[in-house]
Enzyme design. Sequence first.
Site, PDB file in Angstrom:
ATOM      1  N   ASN A 136       6.625  -0.622   1.770  1.00 53.40           N
ATOM      2  CA  ASN A 136       7.239  -1.698   1.684  1.00 53.40           C
ATOM      3  C   ASN A 136       8.487  -1.455   0.717  1.00 53.40           C
ATOM      4  OD1 ASN A 136       4.948  -2.745   2.646  1.00 53.40           O
ATOM      5  ND2 ASN A 136       4.258  -4.135   0.929  1.00 53.40           N
TER       6      ASN A 136
ATOM      7  N   HIS B 164       3.203   0.272  -1.330  1.00 51.04           N
ATOM      8  CA  HIS B 164       4.153  -0.718  -2.050  1.00 51.04           C
ATOM      9  C   HIS B 164       5.107  -0.103  -2.859  1.00 51.04           C
ATOM     10  CE1 HIS B 164       2.139  -4.576  -0.712  1.00 51.04           C
ATOM     11  NE2 HIS B 164       1.223  -3.837  -0.324  1.00 51.04           N
TER      12      HIS B 164
ATOM     13  N   GLU C  95      -5.979  -5.246  -0.417  1.00 46.40           N
ATOM     14  CA  GLU C  95      -5.514  -4.422  -1.436  1.00 46.40           C
ATOM     15  C   GLU C  95      -6.737  -4.186  -2.493  1.00 46.40           C
ATOM     16  OE1 GLU C  95      -1.729  -5.338  -3.203  1.00 46.40           O
ATOM     17  OE2 GLU C  95      -2.444  -4.742  -5.225  1.00 46.40           O
TER      18      GLU C  95
ATOM     19  N   ASP D  41       3.451 -11.298   2.150  1.00 40.74           N
ATOM     20  CA  ASP D  41       3.400 -10.220   1.162  1.00 40.74           C
ATOM     21  C   ASP D  41       2.625 -10.588  -0.186  1.00 40.74           C
ATOM     22  OD1 ASP D  41       3.832  -7.845   0.114  1.00 40.74           O
ATOM     23  OD2 ASP D  41       5.769  -8.173  -0.689  1.00 40.74           O
ATOM     24  N   HIS D  42       1.554 -10.054  -0.630  1.00 41.26           N
ATOM     25  CA  HIS D  42       0.727 -10.224  -1.620  1.00 41.26           C
ATOM     26  C   HIS D  42       0.360 -11.747  -1.576  1.00 41.26           C
ATOM     27  CE1 HIS D  42       1.154  -6.574  -3.570  1.00 41.26           C
ATOM     28  NE2 HIS D  42       2.331  -6.548  -3.308  1.00 41.26           N
TER      29      HIS D  42
ATOM     30  N   GLY E 190       8.257   0.750  -2.638  1.00 39.59           N
ATOM     31  CA  GLY E 190       9.125   1.655  -1.897  1.00 39.59           C
ATOM     32  C   GLY E 190      10.284   2.100  -2.650  1.00 39.59           C
TER      33      GLY E 190
ATOM     34  N   HIS F 299       6.181  -2.087  -8.324  1.00 41.56           N
ATOM     35  CA  HIS F 299       7.158  -2.895  -7.838  1.00 41.56           C
ATOM     36  C   HIS F 299       8.584  -2.656  -8.850  1.00 41.56           C
ATOM     37  CE1 HIS F 299       3.862  -5.446  -5.783  1.00 41.56           C
ATOM     38  NE2 HIS F 299       4.476  -4.702  -4.989  1.00 41.56           N
ATOM     39  N   GLY F 300       9.550  -2.800  -8.161  1.00 37.74           N
ATOM     40  CA  GLY F 300      10.889  -2.672  -8.705  1.00 37.74           C
ATOM     41  C   GLY F 300      11.147  -1.249  -9.387  1.00 37.74           C
TER      42      GLY F 300
END
Length: 287
Positions: free
Chosen positions: A229, A207, A135, A84-85, A209, A177-178
């Site tokens: 994700n 991303h 990405e 991931d990333h 999710g 994210h988060g």
Amino acid sequence: MLVSAKEMLDKAREGHYAVGQFNINNLEWTKSILLTAQELQSPVILGVSEGAGKYMTGFKTVTAMVDAMVEELGITVPVALHLDHGTYEGCYKCIEAGFSSIMFDGSHYPIDENIAKTKELVQVCAEKGLSLEAEVGSIGGEEDGVIGKGECADPNECKMIADLGVDMLAAGIGNIHGKYPENWEGLSFETLAAVKEKVGDMPLVLHGGTGIPADQIKKAISLGVAKINVNTECQLAFAAATREYVEAGKDLQGKGFDPRKLLAPGAEAIKATVKEKMELFGSIGKA
Ligand code: 13P
């Protein structure tokens, strides 16, 4: 056996559902996700950030654990082990360690450099049978030290990267994210539709999710998202269940301090979260 994510994502896009990428942190995490995928007959992608890989003592340890666990648990649904990333160097480490899929996150490079590095990795992954995610436009927020501003992707840049032959594309569409802040404006479906228009049948990756409302997830899938994700939500569920166990004093009763007991409610909570997401994403019974 671990498989590339290509086939499962092509099938998902055609069938209008999405496959979940659930990030792993340790043995309990991995076991909970694999058992749930098997029980629900869903394909699954295990995501490993570089930070989590380091925490688990290195990518080789992760591959050995996942490979052995798939065998020992008798997992027959398709399982991809995905970086991931990934940084440029991290991608090569994971290829060497036996991952079956990688993400090269070149979104912080100027587009020309992102293209050059992605192009090189397309070649390497094709030779080795791995799937590759690229990405464009960064995902907002912070994940394991990777910080993104959260800008929406430029559809023309998405096309340039997609045309290199990647298997899936993460395009920033206002996702973070988060946890999402109170004043979050929601996903930019305008951007998603414009990206889809440019890249055609390429499976798109969503991303961040965690905490995206169900109606937005469904709309995103209808617009070409085939991989979603999820990381933070499993962490929150694990932490809340563990807190409840300890606050109820259960670790002080009998042998409640035994890690197999102490970590069990958290592991069950991860299973419930994964199940809920697989239901929402529509991947149940698609193995
Ligand atoms: P969340 O932690 O917000 O679920 O995001 C996960 C993710 O996108 C991993 O790349």
